[in-house]
Enzyme design. Structure first.
Site, short mmCIF file in Angstrom:
data_model
loop_
_atom_site.label_atom_id
_atom_site.label_comp_id
_atom_site.label_asym_id
_atom_site.label_seq_id
_atom_site.Cartn_x
_atom_site.Cartn_y
_atom_site.Cartn_z
N ASP A 286 -11.14 8.97 40.33
CA ASP A 286 -11.47 9.08 38.91
C ASP A 286 -12.43 7.97 38.49
OD1 ASP A 286 -9.75 11.13 38.98
OD2 ASP A 286 -8.26 10.27 37.61
N GLU B 157 -5.37 41.89 39.62
CA GLU B 157 -5.41 40.49 39.19
C GLU B 157 -4.43 40.28 38.05
OE1 GLU B 157 -9.56 41.34 38.27
OE2 GLU B 157 -9.20 40.53 36.27
N LYS C 234 -2.89 39.60 34.49
CA LYS C 234 -3.29 39.75 33.10
C LYS C 234 -2.85 38.49 32.38
CE LYS C 234 -3.57 42.84 29.21
NZ LYS C 234 -3.45 41.84 28.15
N CYS D 51 43.17 28.13 23.38
CA CYS D 51 44.60 27.77 23.37
C CYS D 51 45.04 27.09 22.08
CB CYS D 51 44.91 26.86 24.56
SG CYS D 51 44.21 25.21 24.39
N CYS E 217 38.31 20.67 25.16
CA CYS E 217 39.67 21.04 24.79
C CYS E 217 40.63 20.01 25.39
CB CYS E 217 39.98 22.43 25.33
SG CYS E 217 41.74 22.79 25.34
N CYS F 10 45.83 25.41 28.42
CA CYS F 10 44.65 26.21 28.10
C CYS F 10 44.39 27.26 29.18
CB CYS F 10 43.45 25.29 27.95
SG CYS F 10 42.01 26.17 27.36
S1 IVH Z 1 -10.47 43.20 31.66
C1 IVH Z 1 -13.11 46.04 30.48
N1 IVH Z 1 -8.88 41.59 32.94
O1 IVH Z 1 -6.50 41.66 27.91
C2 IVH Z 1 -11.77 45.52 30.38
N2 IVH Z 1 -8.70 41.68 30.60
O2 IVH Z 1 -5.76 44.05 26.56
C3 IVH Z 1 -11.73 44.31 29.59
N3 IVH Z 1 -7.03 40.16 29.67
O3 IVH Z 1 -9.17 41.58 25.69
C4 IVH Z 1 -10.70 43.38 29.95
N4 IVH Z 1 -6.39 39.27 31.58
O4 IVH Z 1 -8.40 39.37 26.66
C5 IVH Z 1 -9.24 42.07 31.75
N5 IVH Z 1 -7.56 40.16 34.20
C6 IVH Z 1 -7.93 40.64 33.03
C7 IVH Z 1 -7.35 40.21 31.84
C8 IVH Z 1 -7.76 40.76 30.63
C9 IVH Z 1 -6.24 39.28 30.27
C10 IVH Z 1 -7.05 40.41 28.22
C11 IVH Z 1 -8.41 40.40 27.61
C12 IVH Z 1 -8.57 41.71 26.91
C13 IVH Z 1 -7.16 42.15 26.77
C14 IVH Z 1 -7.07 43.64 26.72
#
Ligand code: IVH
Length: 678
Positions: free
Chosen positions: A39, A119, A121, A415, A430, A436
């Site tokens: 760092d 991937e 969400k 109890c 207790c 108990c």
């Molecule tokens: S693709 C064309 N991939 O989910 C499709 N969205 O419910 C556009 N999100 O507005 C989104 N992880 O904010 C995509 N791996 C992912 C995502 C993702 C989270 C969110 C994103 C989007 C919302 C839709």
């Protein structure tokens, strides 16, 4: 660094080199998690760059690493049009919906076995980053999908987002789309700080991420632990033909993408990946709320197009929510095996974390007050993975009439015995250890154990049997058992039943200290039980001693004294003791203990003592096994000498016999095993 003396051209060269180095270190640190310098080295380079830029202000650029927190306070966010709308995703909540989606893909594309990418969400907020000639020029929130807010100054403070793209294949224009999330650890630390400052807390990491990106002062955003993961891009000349190649390209440009998995075996593969992400969820330091499946081929994506605002080529397969809101119907109190009382929330049933939850732990009364949770409130219930469901917070409207603050009951719900509290009120317990039902099996097993009543043949299995058959509730019931009752039980024969009854009978003439230990008074172990038996000599005397008297005994501190007092003051416990005595249990106090620490030693007592007569001293020493004789000789172990001791004192001095004054005598009587012969 001698900036002032440097000519412009060399300065430009040095600035260029430093920026490249710093960007490289930044990428290694924030994107690859693989730093190669300390760092301090990093900071030193950044300071060198700052110094050079200060000397040549016209060489400062908007995307220089010095400009991460460079933006001024904004007085609002400008609106940004998204040239290509930011779409949302269709959701699937179960396997069937995933199968149907995949079937539709096959139908629409007219072939089977469609390559896919899966991937996480991410549960944060979507942003679009615009790079022109490799420089970050604009960052905008998703907004309503067509219009968002310009949050460039704030986004630049996120270290994992490159201000300048890396590598050779930098396009003229590239729009990277992805999710900004806040880490759990960062979220907790942030709420802690906000709480201490008396400010309003964020409900969850997503709101915290969103609130942080929408700060008017980028310096505040810079302090918030935000991360970015890309999940898409908008570009003109496609150097890639698949979603997975797009991710590889983005990574090469220095953009973090998070984990992406290629799936080649259709629905089966998708479901396996879904499970794998679900298993990973608890270990991640940020929230994910499902898995997104995407058709890998960009040509296929184009062919599939979108319905309303969601692409047909992508699907969000959601996880069960980990937090839900429901009503707190009541607070029950559970009694544990050790007598500890735990408040448990009774909830309006709610589906959370994949199961229906009707109860949640509230830990202790302190916790309930700290979170200001009251019966009738709307509360956030969280169930993450296999963790026991818990109440996170109350979300009741502040203007709604609310119930009184909850308090721990003063009597055990199992109890009816009195409840003892620790000084800080954090733990409630207790005091009806003997009666108990919640503590019953444990208390009974302790009662008969080796160092206690030592009744052979009463293992925990037999105790379970006796309790379940309704034959034994309290220790007194052991002494009511008959051979006839026992042979009714499984695994008992005439012989084993007789043996057990004989063992129980034999235990009636137990030594007092063992009985005291058997009662299971909190904190009273075998050593203390011996000290109590020696001191009080009878159950009655001990039972009527107050805390002050108890504390006079060595090894008995105020906490233990309070436990002993509470135990005997509890009428239920006293009732069991009375029954035991009535059933013939008669604790023995051996007058002259057969084996004591002073056996084999001889004492002489002389002079006047202030608190005891010489006869009393003699009796006490003899009770401990010592011999007390009238004259001092070389065989005398010690002379107890009070005031005005005469010739015996002189004789002892002459012979080198140890001399104990009154104080030393008391110490000896209190702790005879500590007496060492010199
Ligand atoms: S693709 C064309 N991939 O989910 C499709 N969205 O419910 C556009 N999100 O507005 C989104 N992880 O904010 C995509 N791996 C992912 C995502 C993702 C989270 C969110 C994103 C989007 C919302 C839709």
């Amino acid at each position: 660094m001698a900036c002032a003396s440097m000519d412009r051209a060399s300065a430009q060269q040095a600035i260029q080199t430093l920026r490249e180095e710093i960007n490289e270190h930044n990428h290694r640190y924030y994107v690859l998690n693989d730093p190669t310098v300390s760092d301090q080295t990093y900071d030193k380079k950044l300071r060198q760059l700052e110094a050079l830029e200060a000397a040549f202000p016209d060489l400062v650029t908007a995307t220089s690493p010095t400009q991460r927190v460079g933006a001024k306070l904004s007085d609002g966010f400008a609106t940004v049009e998204h040239e290509v709308p930011m779409l949302s995703l269709a959701n699937a909540f179960d396997t069937d919906e995933v199968k149907q989606w995949y079937q539709r893909l096959e139908n629409q594309l007219g072939r089977a076995d469609i390559p896919l990418v899966a991937e996480a969400k991410l549960d944060g907020l979507a942003v679009a980053l615009v790079y022109v000639d490799g420089q970050l020029v604009q960052a905008a929130t998703r907004g309503d999908g067509t219009q968002g807010e310009d949050v460039t100054g704030n986004v630049k403070t996120i270290r994992s987002i490159p201000l300048t793209l890396r590598g050779a294949s930098v396009p003229a224009r590239l729009e990277v789309r992805g999710e900004v999330v806040m880490t759990h650890s960062g979220f907790q630390a942030l709420n802690q700080t906000l709480g201490e400052a008396g400010a309003k807390l964020f409900v969850n990491p997503r709101n915290a991420a969103s609130g942080s990106l929408r700060q008017l002062d980028p310096a505040i955003t810079a302090d918030r632990p935000l991360q970015f993961f890309a999940y898409g891009a908008v570009f003109d000349d496609a150097p890639v033909k698949t979603q997975s190649a797009l991710y590889a390209w983005l990574r090469a440009l220095g953009i973090p993408t998070g984990e992406k998995k290629e799936v080649l075996d259709g629905v089966e593969g998708l479901l396996a990946v879904h499970q794998a992400f679900l298993d990973q969820r608890a270990q991640l330091d940020y929230d994910i709320d499902g898995v997104v499946y995407k058709v890998d081929s960009l040509t296929d994506q184009q062919q599939l197009g979108h319905v309303s605002r969601a692409p047909r080529w992508a699907l969000a397969h959601k996880f069960p929510a980990q937090e839900e809101i429901t009503e707190l119907l009541g607070i029950d109190v559970q009694v544990g095996r050790t007598g500890a009382l735990t408040p448990v929330a009774r909830l309006q049933p709610v589906f959370v974390g994949g199961v229906t939850v009707t109860n949640a732990t509230l830990h202790n009364a302190d916790e309930i007050h700290r979170k200001d949770i009251r019966i009738g409130d709307r509360v956030v219930v969280r169930r993450a993975g296999d963790v026991i469901p818990e109440i996170v917070r109350s979300v009741s409207a502040p203007d709604r009439p609310r119930a009184e603050r909850w308090t721990m009951p003063s009597h055990c719900p199992a109890c009816g015995s009195a409840v003892e509290f620790t000084e800080d009120q954090a733990v409630a317990r207790c005091s009806g250890g003997l009666v108990c039902p919640a503590q019953r099996k444990r208390a009974l097993a302790h009662f008969v154990s080796r160092g206690a009543m030592d009744i052979e043949g009463l293992g925990s299995q037999v105790i379970d049997q006796l309790v379940e058959a309704g034959l034994v509730e309290t220790p007194a019931d052991f002494y009511r058992l008959t051979v006839d009752q026992l042979i009714e039980l499984e695994r008992f024969g005439q012989k084993s039943a007789k043996n057990l009854i004989a063992a129980i009978n034999a235990s009636r003439s137990v030594n007092l200290d063992r009985l005291l230990f058997a009662l299971g008074i909190r904190e009273v172990g075998q050593v203390t039980a011996k000290a109590l038996a020696r001191h009080f000599k009878s159950l009655d005397a001990l039972a009527s001693a107050d805390a002050e008297t108890l504390e006079e005994i060595d090894d008995v501190g105020p906490i233990m004294a309070a436990h002993i007092e509470a135990f005997f003051q509890e009428p239920h416990n006293q009732g069991v003791i009375d029954e035991l005595l009535a059933l013939g249990v008669s604790p023995q106090v051996p007058e002259t203990p057969t084996e004591t620490p002073l056996t084999g030693l001889s004492f002489v007592v002389t002079g006047r003592l202030s608190s005891m007569s010489r006869d009393q001293v003699k009796a006490a020493l003899e009770a401990l096994g010592a011999k007390v004789t009238g004259s001092v000789s070389s065989k005398t172990s010690a002379l107890v000498a009070g005031d005005d001791a005469g010739s015996k004192y002189d004789k002892a001095t002459e012979l080198g016999v140890r001399i104990l004054n009154e104080e030393a005598l008391k110490a000896l009587l209190n702790n005879p095993s500590g007496f060492a012969v010199e």
